[in-house]
Write a protein that holds these residues in place. Structure first.
Motif, short mmCIF file in Angstrom:
data_model
loop_
_atom_site.label_atom_id
_atom_site.label_comp_id
_atom_site.label_asym_id
_atom_site.label_seq_id
_atom_site.Cartn_x
_atom_site.Cartn_y
_atom_site.Cartn_z
N GLU A 67 44.27 -63.59 -25.56
CA GLU A 67 45.03 -63.91 -26.77
C GLU A 67 44.15 -64.55 -27.83
O GLU A 67 44.25 -64.23 -29.02
N ALA A 68 43.27 -65.46 -27.42
CA ALA A 68 42.38 -66.12 -28.38
C ALA A 68 41.40 -65.12 -28.99
O ALA A 68 41.11 -65.16 -30.19
N TYR A 109 39.17 -56.07 -31.03
CA TYR A 109 38.99 -56.60 -29.67
C TYR A 109 38.66 -55.48 -28.68
O TYR A 109 37.71 -55.59 -27.91
N GLY A 135 41.26 -59.38 -33.86
CA GLY A 135 42.30 -58.44 -34.25
C GLY A 135 42.14 -57.12 -33.51
O GLY A 135 41.86 -57.07 -32.32
N VAL A 187 41.86 -61.81 -29.29
CA VAL A 187 42.60 -60.91 -30.17
C VAL A 187 42.91 -61.60 -31.50
O VAL A 187 42.83 -60.98 -32.56
N LYS A 188 43.22 -62.89 -31.44
CA LYS A 188 43.49 -63.64 -32.67
C LYS A 188 42.26 -63.64 -33.58
O LYS A 188 42.36 -63.49 -34.79
N GLU A 189 41.07 -63.78 -32.99
CA GLU A 189 39.82 -63.81 -33.77
C GLU A 189 39.38 -62.43 -34.21
O GLU A 189 38.90 -62.23 -35.32
#
Length: 83
Positions: free
Chosen positions: A65-66, A75, A72, A68-70
């Motif tokens: 999740e972290a 990933y 997008g 993908v957050k960075e």
């Protein structure tokens, strides 16, 4: 993901070959064993045996999740191919 802690022993020579053969026999089809031994046997001569005393497991969800957050959508493209 999983982690095992415990005592470790390095096997070499005939003892390692025997342990490696047992692992291969457990996870490979019988018809492939002779070919794998011919291919890997000359270089597969050391084995590490771990006697677990403690197991830990965790999920990689928070890490993914972290990332993908960075990253997008990038990933999935961040990883090198398996070949």
């Amino acid at each position: 993901m999983v982690s095992a802690e415990g005592e470790g022993r390095l096997l070499e020579g005939a003892e390692a070959k025997q342990a490696i053969a047992c692992v291969r026999a457990k996870y490979m089809v019988p018809g492939a064993l002779a070919g794998i031994e011919r291919a890997w046997g000359p270089i597969d001569d050391v084995c590490l045996v771990v006697t677990p005393e403690r197991w830990r497991s965790w999920t990689g969800t928070l890490l993914e999740e972290a990332a993908v957050k960075e990253l997008g959508d990038d990933y999935e493209r961040a990883w090198l191919p398996d070949d």
